[in-house]
Design a protein around this motif. Structure first.
Motif, mmCIF file in Angstrom:
data_model
loop_
_atom_site.group_PDB
_atom_site.id
_atom_site.type_symbol
_atom_site.label_atom_id
_atom_site.label_comp_id
_atom_site.label_asym_id
_atom_site.label_seq_id
_atom_site.Cartn_x
_atom_site.Cartn_y
_atom_site.Cartn_z
ATOM 1 N N HIS A 58 0.828 -1.207 0.000
ATOM 2 C CA HIS A 58 0.000 0.000 0.000
ATOM 3 C C HIS A 58 0.862 1.257 0.000
ATOM 4 O O HIS A 58 0.442 2.298 -0.518
ATOM 5 C CB HIS A 58 -0.949 -0.017 1.195
ATOM 6 N N SER A 59 2.063 1.155 0.563
ATOM 7 C CA SER A 59 2.980 2.300 0.567
ATOM 8 C C SER A 59 3.426 2.639 -0.854
ATOM 9 O O SER A 59 3.557 3.811 -1.218
ATOM 10 C CB SER A 59 4.205 1.989 1.436
ATOM 11 N N VAL A 60 3.637 1.608 -1.669
ATOM 12 C CA VAL A 60 4.118 1.811 -3.038
ATOM 13 C C VAL A 60 3.131 2.642 -3.861
ATOM 14 O O VAL A 60 3.525 3.412 -4.733
ATOM 15 C CB VAL A 60 4.381 0.440 -3.712
ATOM 16 N N VAL A 61 1.834 2.508 -3.559
ATOM 17 C CA VAL A 61 0.828 3.274 -4.305
ATOM 18 C C VAL A 61 0.359 4.497 -3.519
ATOM 19 O O VAL A 61 -0.612 5.161 -3.894
ATOM 20 C CB VAL A 61 -0.386 2.389 -4.689
ATOM 21 N N GLN A 73 -5.447 -3.835 10.142
ATOM 22 C CA GLN A 73 -6.639 -4.549 9.677
ATOM 23 C C GLN A 73 -6.389 -5.139 8.292
ATOM 24 O O GLN A 73 -5.732 -4.542 7.460
ATOM 25 C CB GLN A 73 -7.835 -3.589 9.616
ATOM 26 N N ARG A 74 -6.930 -6.321 8.078
ATOM 27 C CA ARG A 74 -6.769 -6.964 6.769
ATOM 28 C C ARG A 74 -7.473 -6.120 5.694
ATOM 29 O O ARG A 74 -8.583 -5.630 5.920
ATOM 30 C CB ARG A 74 -7.353 -8.377 6.791
ATOM 31 N N PRO A 75 -6.848 -5.952 4.540
ATOM 32 C CA PRO A 75 -7.459 -5.116 3.496
ATOM 33 C C PRO A 75 -8.709 -5.753 2.905
ATOM 34 O O PRO A 75 -8.839 -6.983 2.853
ATOM 35 C CB PRO A 75 -6.351 -4.987 2.450
ATOM 36 N N SER A 94 -5.099 -6.397 -2.155
ATOM 37 C CA SER A 94 -5.898 -7.221 -1.242
ATOM 38 C C SER A 94 -5.071 -8.367 -0.653
ATOM 39 O O SER A 94 -5.632 -9.264 -0.017
ATOM 40 C CB SER A 94 -7.133 -7.767 -1.966
ATOM 41 N N HIS A 95 -3.757 -8.357 -0.826
ATOM 42 C CA HIS A 95 -2.867 -9.375 -0.270
ATOM 43 C C HIS A 95 -3.075 -9.486 1.241
ATOM 44 O O HIS A 95 -3.139 -8.479 1.954
ATOM 45 C CB HIS A 95 -1.417 -8.997 -0.586
ATOM 46 N N ASN A 96 -3.204 -10.708 1.739
ATOM 47 C CA ASN A 96 -3.482 -10.999 3.158
ATOM 48 C C ASN A 96 -4.872 -10.545 3.590
ATOM 49 O O ASN A 96 -5.154 -10.459 4.793
ATOM 50 C CB ASN A 96 -2.429 -10.367 4.089
ATOM 51 N N GLY A 97 -5.732 -10.256 2.618
ATOM 52 C CA GLY A 97 -7.079 -9.818 2.936
ATOM 53 C C GLY A 97 -8.089 -10.409 1.984
ATOM 54 O O GLY A 97 -7.978 -11.561 1.551
#
Length: 511
Positions: A253-256, A267-269, A297-300
């Motif tokens: 999420h940091s990359v975007v 919290q899971r995305p 949505s990785h890990n979510g």
């Protein structure tokens, strides 16, 4: 005078340190080399205005700037602050002692204030690994970068603060984040709760099984039955993220640029793209590759509402990432890989009109129309969805009840117990953590059936005309149901319940 200052470039979810060499010599000219994109080439205008408005200026000499490694493409406006400080130091306008010990990144406004950047967390991780003393960046990104231990992180609002830090030794305020405390504080406060859902007990049971085994699930029902409401609450019953999962998710999420002022994600995305999405936006890509929705949505949970409305070509590109749990994007000069281990939750109406073959429904469709509508989803994609469940509208009596249902926290406790059993079961296999990831070999080993269970499954496949692909899926789901009951072996009850969750595999389901 030659000065070396450090920035960073992000590829995939990893960062690479960039050495910015600034040489100021006799003559006139401004030369920027090292494969910069247009945003970096335009930086001299922003830098000139920012320096002018803070009492400094670009010297009227020959300025040569090299961004090494020179064969690595640099993108974005985040190098403004790096280049500006390099020019000031090389021209002797500020002192440069210790400047090489810091990674410096930030986009400049014309008044010298700093705009946030993307990829602050991967950059901070790389800086710590390579032994840099600190990281100077825009204040909005400071809490994100401060997740990394043993790295001094300074969030600044204006270039003047950074110039005074090196020239006049006026200290900057360091940003501190207690990663563990912040992570565990927000771990058990999901945004949505299953207690808000009226009725739908059988669907809640399906969601619990899906969460316990990591199974993909599709919800089929008319408009207003509660499909979206149920899907949004699935992350609340998934096991809490570990610190490792949280760090990996936050990096993506940091990359975007979606983590500003938030720090570590706890919290899971939950991602819900619109059905008009392109294949590049879903799996990632573009001229300069970025993570797509499946990586975000990785890990979510990835929720695809109105599944048949998505372009078939878009859905088909998900097939390989769903199996491999990662997506690789290749370009002529480089390849990037993004993780994409997600749970797929899809929903759909049973027909174009939205309703089953119900004579009392406001809009009805013929069986042929319904079959054609369902045919928009390919068999190989359905093959990767373990649980198919029909969602019926909630009756008024249930909607008007004052009593709240079971909370997400109570359901999550049972899910965690089942996941712990699976973690112990698959401890010898790398990359397998829950039942949905089992292949044929593991199914034969961990899903043995007694004679009565075999006979039940045989009769069900014959009488309900279940397809061959349903066999392994039923065994996987049965194994998860047994784990929820802490049963060592799969019995008839587990098999019979799992059979109910293969609606789309039944021949004549529409009739």
């Amino acid at each position: 005078m030659l000065i070396k200052i450090h920035g960073s470039a992000v590829f995939g979810i990893e960062a690479t340190t960039v050495v910015v060499e600034v040489n100021v010599d006799k003559g006139i000219g401004y030369h920027l080399v090292g494969l910069p994109d247009n945003a970096i080439k335009e930086s001299n205008y922003r830098i000139a205005a920012a320096l002018q408005n803070n009492g400094y200026k670009i010297p009227g000499k020959k300025i040569t700037i090299n961004m090494a490694p020179a064969d690595l493409r640099k993108e974005g406006s985040a190098y403004d602050l790096t280049l500006a400080l390099g020019i000031l130091a090389a021209s002797g306008q500020i002192r440069s002692e210790g400047i090489q010990n810091y990674i410096i990144m930030g986009e400049l406004s014309l008044d010298g204030s700093l705009q946030p950047i993307k990829g602050a967390l991967p950059i901070a991780i790389k800086a710590q690994q390579e032994g840099f003393k600190g990281f100077i960046l825009p204040k909005e990104n400071a809490s994100e970068a401060a997740i990394v231990k043993d790295l001094e992180v300074y969030g600044v609002e204006n270039i003047k603060e950074v110039m005074d830090f090196f020239d006049l030794e006026i200290p900057l305020e360091r940003t501190y984040v207690d990663t563990r405390q912040e992570f565990y504080e927000h771990l058990n406060f999901p945004e949505h709760d299953f207690a808000d859902v009226k009725g739908q007990e059988s669907i809640k049971r399906c969601m619990e099984i899906a969460a316990a085994g990591g199974h993909n699930i599709i919800l089929i029902g008319p408009p207003g039955a509660g499909k979206t409401m149920l899907a949004k609450r699935l992350p609340s019953i998934l096991p809490p993220m570990t610190l490792h999962e949280a760090l990996e998710t936050t990096k993506i999420h940091s990359v975007v640029g979606k983590v500003r002022n938030k720090g570590l994600m706890s919290q899971r995305p939950f991602r819900s793209p619109h059905h008009t999405i392109s294949s590049a936006a879903l799996v990632g890509g573009g001229s300069y590759p970025q993570p797509g929705e499946i990586s975000l949505s990785h890990n979510g949970v990835l929720f695809l509402d109105e599944l048949p409305e998505f372009e078939r070509r878009v859905l088909e590109v998900m097939r390989q990432p769903m199996e491999d749990r990662e997506v690789t994007i290749a370009r002529a000069q480089y390849t990037v890989t993004y993780p994409s281990s997600f749970m797929l939750v899809a929903s759909m109406n049973p027909s174009p009109g939205g309703y089953f073959n119900d004579p009392d429904a406001p809009v009805t469709s013929s069986p042929a129309e319904m079959q054609r509508y369902l045919g928009r989803i390919s068999g190989p994609l359905l093959d990767r969805i373990d649980i198919h469940i029909e969602v019926t509208p909630v009756p008024f009596e249930k909607l008007s009840e004052e009593r709240k249902g079971e909370s997400s926290m109570e359901i999550r406790k049972r899910v965690e117990v089942a996941r712990d059993i699976q973690t112990a079961r698959f401890s010898e296999w790398e990359g397998i953590h829950y039942n949905a990831q089992m292949d044929t070999k593991h199914i034969r080993q961990f899903c043995p059936l007694g004679e009565s269970s075999k006979e039940l499954l045989k009769n069900a496949m014959q009488r309900l005309n279940l397809s061959a692909r349903a066999y392994d899926r039923i065994l996987k789901v049965s194994r998860t149901i047994a784990d929820l009951e802490r049963a060592e072996n799969i019995n008839q009850n587990h098999i019979s319940e799992a059979i109910q969750y293969r609606s789309l595999d039944r021949e004549g389901w529409l009739g």
